[in-house]
Design an enzyme around this catalytic site. Structure first.
Site, PDB file in Angstrom:
ATOM      1  N   HIS A  56       0.839  -1.204   0.000  1.00 15.14           N
ATOM      2  CA  HIS A  56       0.000   0.000   0.000  1.00 15.14           C
ATOM      3  C   HIS A  56       0.866   1.242   0.000  1.00 15.14           C
ATOM      4  CE1 HIS A  56       0.733  -0.426   4.317  1.00 15.14           C
ATOM      5  NE2 HIS A  56       0.195   0.758   4.552  1.00 15.14           N
ATOM      6  N   HIS A  58       1.414   3.971   1.870  1.00 13.00           N
ATOM      7  CA  HIS A  58       1.954   4.759   2.984  1.00 13.00           C
ATOM      8  C   HIS A  58       3.484   4.825   2.951  1.00 13.00           C
ATOM      9  CE1 HIS A  58      -1.974   4.199   5.498  1.00 13.00           C
ATOM     10  NE2 HIS A  58      -2.036   5.220   4.669  1.00 13.00           N
ATOM     11  N   ASP A  60       5.799   4.792   5.143  1.00 13.68           N
ATOM     12  CA  ASP A  60       6.616   3.850   5.918  1.00 13.68           C
ATOM     13  C   ASP A  60       6.707   2.478   5.254  1.00 13.68           C
ATOM     14  OD1 ASP A  60       3.826   3.650   6.670  1.00 13.68           O
ATOM     15  OD2 ASP A  60       4.423   2.344   8.329  1.00 13.68           O
ATOM     16  N   HIS A  61       6.061   2.320   4.086  1.00 13.70           N
ATOM     17  CA  HIS A  61       6.150   1.065   3.339  1.00 13.70           C
ATOM     18  C   HIS A  61       6.803   1.242   1.973  1.00 13.70           C
ATOM     19  CE1 HIS A  61       3.520  -1.185   6.207  1.00 13.70           C
ATOM     20  NE2 HIS A  61       3.278   0.073   6.533  1.00 13.70           N
ATOM     21  N   HIS A 114      -7.646  -0.394   5.465  1.00 15.64           N
ATOM     22  CA  HIS A 114      -6.571   0.474   5.961  1.00 15.64           C
ATOM     23  C   HIS A 114      -6.292   1.546   4.906  1.00 15.64           C
ATOM     24  CE1 HIS A 114      -2.879   1.646   8.008  1.00 15.64           C
ATOM     25  NE2 HIS A 114      -2.200   1.428   6.895  1.00 15.64           N
ATOM     26  N   ASP A 133      -0.441  -3.862   6.731  1.00 10.77           N
ATOM     27  CA  ASP A 133      -1.218  -3.127   7.732  1.00 10.77           C
ATOM     28  C   ASP A 133      -2.706  -3.498   7.705  1.00 10.77           C
ATOM     29  OD1 ASP A 133       1.216  -1.992   8.150  1.00 10.77           O
ATOM     30  OD2 ASP A 133       0.617   0.064   7.761  1.00 10.77           O
ATOM     31  N   HIS A 171       4.132  -4.321  10.962  1.00 12.04           N
ATOM     32  CA  HIS A 171       4.633  -3.602  12.140  1.00 12.04           C
ATOM     33  C   HIS A 171       4.748  -4.519  13.343  1.00 12.04           C
ATOM     34  CE1 HIS A 171       4.253   0.619  10.692  1.00 12.04           C
ATOM     35  NE2 HIS A 171       3.312   0.093   9.917  1.00 12.04           N
TER      36      HIS A 171
END
Ligand code: ZN
Ligand code: FE
Length: 257
Positions: A56, A58, A60-61, A114, A133, A171
């Site tokens: 996805h 975001h 942080d990915h 999400h 996530d 995570h």
């Protein structure tokens, strides 16, 4: 045959994964939220990186993608539905498609909730699920781009996979998730035992991945909105599973442990 998985802890509490097809040697990294540690590990292993596989959009990915592509020439695969807000994709994927990594193959599972375009990847031969996530160990992702019914439908799909399926999530949130699960069902023996196990792993700074679908079905409240004890706890005996799931998610959002 199938893939082998190496955990790469990144940023504060993210997990990226190096996935290697044992037969061909092809390597993919799932969700590189930063490039440095991924590149260092790839170079230690001889430099091969064939694919970057994204779940996805975001940051942080995905934040490591540009640097990894420049350094290794890896190709990028990710959700077609989110192509406009992802780094350029060489392969745009959707529900039901198959992603090939050398001789290994992953089934693409759409799990909106999400984010609208969130995908999970299931390497069926070895039973490895990369669920980022959507499904966490003892928890689930926040509802940023979907409602409770949508996310519950997505989690239900994952819950129906074979119980031995390994759960590799995005995570290390497990300790906080375990505390919430204990608040929801303080008397559930499976939850209590799992929470103790999680405390032990984290006190030794060990990852709580992989879990399995079977363990999550038994101990993750977000996969159990039908559980009478959870319904009693929330005062929602007559509600639908999606309603109970939504109430759980809201309770977790406000939970202070
Ligand atoms: Zn995310
Ligand atoms: Fe994340």
């Amino acid at each position: 045959m199938g893939v082998t998985v190496e955990i790469l802890p990144l940023l504060t509490d993210n997990y990226a994964y190096l996935v290697t097809d044992a037969e061909s040697g092809a390597v993919a990294v799932v969700d590189p939220g930063e490039a440095g540690p991924v590149l260092a590990r790839v170079r230690e292993r001889g430099g091969r990186l064939d694919w970057i596989l994204l779940t996805h959009h975001h940051g942080d990915h995905v934040a490591g993608v540009g640097e990894l592509v420049a350094a290794t020439g890896a190709r990028v695969a990710g959700p077609a539905a989110d192509a406009r807000r992802l780094p350029p994709l060489d392969r745009a994927l959707a529900e039901g498609e198959v992603f090939e990594l050398g001789r290994a193959a992953a089934r693409v599972i759409a799990t909106p909730g999400h984010t609208a375009g969130h995908l999970c990847y299931l390497f069926e031969a070895s039973g490895d699920l990369f669920c980022a996530d959507t499904l966490f160990v003892m928890g689930c992702g926040r509802l940023f781009e979907g409602d409770a019914a949508t996310m519950w439908a997505s989690l239900s799909k994952l819950s129906r996979l074979p119980p031995e399926t390994k759960v590799w999530c995005g995570h290390e949130y497990t300790l906080a998730n375990a505390r919430f699960a204990l608040w929801v069902t303080p008397d559930d023996p499976a939850v209590r035992e799992r929470a103790r196990e999680v405390e032990r792993l984290r006190s030794e700074e060990r990852p709580t991945v992989p879990s399995t679908i079977g363990v999550e079905r038994a101990t993750n409240p977000f996969l159990r909105p039908f559980d009478p004890a959870i319904r009693r706890r929330l005062g929602l005996e007559g509600a639908s599973d999606a309603e109970v799931f939504g109430a759980l998610r809201r309770a977790k959002d406000g939970f202070k442990g």
